[in-house]
Enzyme design. Structure first.
Site, PDB file in Angstrom:
ATOM      1  N   HIS A 146       0.810  -1.222   0.000  1.00 25.45           N
ATOM      2  CA  HIS A 146       0.000   0.000   0.000  1.00 25.45           C
ATOM      3  C   HIS A 146       0.845   1.275   0.000  1.00 25.45           C
ATOM      4  O   HIS A 146       0.399   2.310  -0.479  1.00 25.45           O
ATOM      5  CB  HIS A 146      -1.015  -0.037   1.146  1.00 25.45           C
ATOM      6  CG  HIS A 146      -2.135  -0.968   0.830  1.00 25.45           C
ATOM      7  ND1 HIS A 146      -2.174  -2.261   1.290  1.00 25.45           N
ATOM      8  CD2 HIS A 146      -3.199  -0.841   0.015  1.00 25.45           C
ATOM      9  CE1 HIS A 146      -3.239  -2.857   0.792  1.00 25.45           C
ATOM     10  NE2 HIS A 146      -3.882  -2.023   0.023  1.00 25.45           N
ATOM     11  N   GLU A 383     -10.275 -10.510  -7.378  1.00 21.81           N
ATOM     12  CA  GLU A 383      -8.913 -10.506  -6.817  1.00 21.81           C
ATOM     13  C   GLU A 383      -8.585 -11.823  -6.128  1.00 21.81           C
ATOM     14  O   GLU A 383      -7.521 -11.981  -5.544  1.00 21.81           O
ATOM     15  CB  GLU A 383      -8.683  -9.298  -5.904  1.00 21.81           C
ATOM     16  CG  GLU A 383      -9.806  -8.957  -4.969  1.00 21.81           C
ATOM     17  CD  GLU A 383      -9.589  -7.638  -4.227  1.00 21.81           C
ATOM     18  OE1 GLU A 383      -8.562  -6.977  -4.383  1.00 21.81           O
ATOM     19  OE2 GLU A 383     -10.488  -7.286  -3.454  1.00 21.81           O
ATOM     20  N   ASP A 407      -4.033  -7.900  -5.390  1.00 20.71           N
ATOM     21  CA  ASP A 407      -4.380  -9.093  -4.622  1.00 20.71           C
ATOM     22  C   ASP A 407      -4.447 -10.331  -5.509  1.00 20.71           C
ATOM     23  O   ASP A 407      -4.075 -11.421  -5.084  1.00 20.71           O
ATOM     24  CB  ASP A 407      -5.707  -8.886  -3.886  1.00 20.71           C
ATOM     25  CG  ASP A 407      -5.494  -8.109  -2.603  1.00 20.71           C
ATOM     26  OD1 ASP A 407      -4.527  -8.430  -1.879  1.00 20.71           O
ATOM     27  OD2 ASP A 407      -6.258  -7.179  -2.330  1.00 20.71           O
ATOM     28  N   CYS A 454      -8.555  -2.249 -11.720  1.00 27.75           N
ATOM     29  CA  CYS A 454      -8.244  -1.126 -10.827  1.00 27.75           C
ATOM     30  C   CYS A 454      -6.978  -1.390 -10.008  1.00 27.75           C
ATOM     31  O   CYS A 454      -6.556  -0.548  -9.231  1.00 27.75           O
ATOM     32  CB  CYS A 454      -9.414  -0.814  -9.905  1.00 27.75           C
ATOM     33  SG  CYS A 454      -9.855  -2.175  -8.826  1.00 27.75           S
TER      34      CYS A 454
HETATM   35  C1  PEP Z   1      -6.054  -4.749  -5.673  1.00 28.34           C
HETATM   36  O1  PEP Z   1      -5.962  -5.663  -4.850  1.00 28.34           O
HETATM   37  O2  PEP Z   1      -5.548  -4.779  -6.808  1.00 28.34           O
HETATM   38  C2  PEP Z   1      -6.802  -3.525  -5.315  1.00 28.34           C
HETATM   39  C3  PEP Z   1      -7.066  -2.577  -6.208  1.00 28.34           C
HETATM   40  O3  PEP Z   1      -7.172  -3.384  -4.020  1.00 28.34           O
HETATM   41  P1  PEP Z   1      -6.169  -2.914  -2.846  1.00 28.34           P
HETATM   42  O4  PEP Z   1      -4.850  -2.629  -3.486  1.00 28.34           O
HETATM   43  O5  PEP Z   1      -6.793  -1.736  -2.209  1.00 28.34           O
HETATM   44  O6  PEP Z   1      -6.156  -4.146  -1.989  1.00 28.34           O
HETATM   45 MG    MG Z   2      -7.282  -5.647  -3.119  1.00 32.53          MG
END
Ligand code: PEP
Ligand code: MG
Length: 532
Positions: A146, A383, A407, A454
């Site tokens: 993150h 995911e 994910d 995304c």
């Molecule tokens: C992902 O897992 O690609 C996603 C967009 O969600 P996050 O990164 O917030 O887990």
């Molecule tokens: Mg995710």
């Protein structure tokens, strides 16, 4: 030192508060004073610092662990211990607040700073003065952690997993950080510096050119329209996204509303925040709100998720919402309030089974029936491999899919996206991940449903041609990436993307895919220089 100062400052604050309060409240606060000197708690924090965690990270981990430990003790004094847990969290956040302030002021970043740290929490990362920070490096983590995602949203280079020797560099050392090639050069020659400066000015000129066309649609040379939307956390980022050419929001990470506080945001507070994002977009633009996605690597201090052996395989994403229906229902009602202000879509994270999707949809339908909100599009994030494999079945019961490649990569390759050693190998270009994306698109197409991406791959210029070739029609990307993504789409044609996609999903390793895609990108770059 930072922690000691924060503890002292917190103690002084509590003293000052106590003088203004009655007897009962003073008693609670004197418990807080005692906690500031609790040897078990201080030892946990000191251990973290010894393991080279930042003071903020170590303190937060320590007080959360200590509170959970006490709360999970069985016995006659459970209620008392639970209260003690609440006190620990309370005083823990007070000290954390001091630390964040302390860290910010103690750093006094010089202009053009490159920050090097063992690891940074998302809130550390978000709190630095962006106008002074040129980039940062951590010695742990990977490209889908993150922290890396936040760096992308700031539009600054970040390298994860750099060699630990970088931590020994003295403050003020001149270094060159090459985010494109993943290199931190700590002994640059004057020629290296000149080259880096030339690269930076070339990138800036190119980005300026991309920005000139950012507001026009992204259509491939043969007419395939690709919707380029933004990943955002709040209304301000949504506004920045629109200014940068986003056609809407493809992922509102609603959990950022829930983070860094001691209790869940109220329905009104949430409704205001969602409405602010929707208003920033207006009624003609899509807004995809993802329901609360916490657990795993995103804990919330006030959510009682018991300690798990494998948090990434435990209560995470929609599972938390289904486990805490009151929080889920409140959030859904708040989201429904902004239907009409933008083209609202609701999306559930980390769905693994059809039962989860059905349960979440049922709860949404119940809450909607209590309002006069119009019908909204309901989709899910793909995911988890089970959802990709069963995409056809999911497509019968959802309006759209958005692939969370961060994910999906970690679950397909069974590599923790934040693991200090493995995260670097958790490569979304792995053909197994690309095949999951191909399966997702095939299933969706059979039922006429659209697929977006995304996760981080949507902003990766190398792999975008493959995503388009597999049938993805929406790319939700970090705000700074929008102009370059749109410019790339305009240089592509659907048939060439399809051929490329079919070729790479037959490959055996991520390295082979990367080599093929790099060669393809180079041909596009040349064309780009010829026809800017
Ligand atoms: C992902 O897992 O690609 C996603 C967009 O969600 P996050 O990164 O917030 O887990
Ligand atoms: Mg995710």
């Amino acid at each position: 030192m930072l922690l000691k100062a924060a503890l002292q400052e917190s103690s002084a604050q509590i003293d000052a508060l106590m003088t203004d309060l009655g007897k009962t409240e003073s008693k609670i606060l004197s418990t807080h004073q005692e906690l500031l000197e609790d040897p078990d708690l201080l030892k946990l924090a000191a251990d973290g610092i010894e393991q080279r965690k930042s003071a903020g990270f170590a303190w937060r981990a320590a007080f959360l662990q200590y509170a959970t430990q006490l709360e999970s003790l069985q016995g006659n004094h459970n209620a008392m211990l639970r209260e003690r847990g609440t006190d620990i969290r309370d005083v823990g956040h007070r000290v954390l607040g001091q630390l964040v302030e302390g860290i910010q002021s103690s750093f006094e970043l010089p202009d053009g700073a490159i920050l090097i740290a063992p690891e940074l929490s998302p809130s550390d990362t978000a709190s630095f003065d962006r106008s002074k920070l040129l980039g940062f490096c951590t010695t742990t983590g990977g490209p889908t952690s993150h922290v890396a995602i936040l760096a992308k949203s700031f539009g600054i280079p970040a390298l994860c997993n750099v060699d630990e020797s970088a931590l020994n560099l003295a403050d003020g050392t001149l270094v060159v950080l090459d985010g494109t090639n993943g290199i931190l050069n700590s002994q640059p020659t004057s020629a290296d510096i000149e080259r880096a400066q030339a690269d930076i000015s070339e990138i800036n000129t190119r980005d300026q050119q991309y920005r000139l066309n950012a507001k026009t649609l992204a259509v491939t040379q043969d007419g395939r329209r690709i919707e380029v939307v933004a990943n955002v956390r709040n209304a301000q980022e949504a506004t920045e996204g629109i200014a940068n050419g986003a056609e809407g929001v493809g992922l509102l990470r609603s959990e950022f509303l829930f983070d860094n506080r001691d209790s869940t945001p109220s329905e009104d507070e949430q409704a205001d925040a969602y409405a602010a994002v929707a208003k920033a977009l207006g009624p003609e633009r899509p807004l995809v709100i993802r329901t609360l996605d916490v657990g795993g690597d995103k804990p919330l201090s006030y959510l009682p998720i018991p300690k798990e052996e494998n948090p990434f395989l435990g209560l995470r994403g929609v599972r938390v919402s289904l486990d805490q229906p009151a929080i889920f229902r409140t959030q859904l009602r708040a989201i429904l309030c902004c239907a009409g202000l933008a083209k609202l879509h609701i999306m559930f994270p980390m769905i693994a089974t059809l039962e989860e999707l059905r349960e979440a949809k049922l709860i949404l339908a119940e809450e909607r029936s209590k309002t006069n909100a119009p019908n909204v599009q309901v989709g899910l994030m793909i995911e988890v491999p089970s959802a990709a494999v069963l995409s056809e079945q999911f497509a019968k019961e959802a309006d759209f899919f958005s692939i969370g490649t961060n994910d999906l990569t970690q679950y397909t390759l069974a590599m923790d996206r934040g693991h200090p050693k493995l995260a670097q190998k958790a490569d979304g270009l792995h053909p197994a991940v690309l095949k999951m994306i191909a399966m997702t698109c095939e299933g969706a197409l059979k039922h006429g449903k659209w697929v977006g991406v995304c996760g981080g791959l949507a902003s990766d210029l190398l792999v975008i041609p493959v995503l388009i070739g597999l049938g993805v029609v929406e790319l939700s990307v970090s705000v700074p990436a929008i102009p370059a993504v749109k410019a790339l789409v305009r240089r592509l044609s659907l048939p060439e993307c399809k051929v490329l996609a079919q070729e790479v999903i037959q490959m055996g390793t991520a390295a082979e895919v990367r080599a093929k895609l790099t060669a393809f990108a180079n041909t596009k770059e040349e064309k780009n220089h010829a026809h800017p």
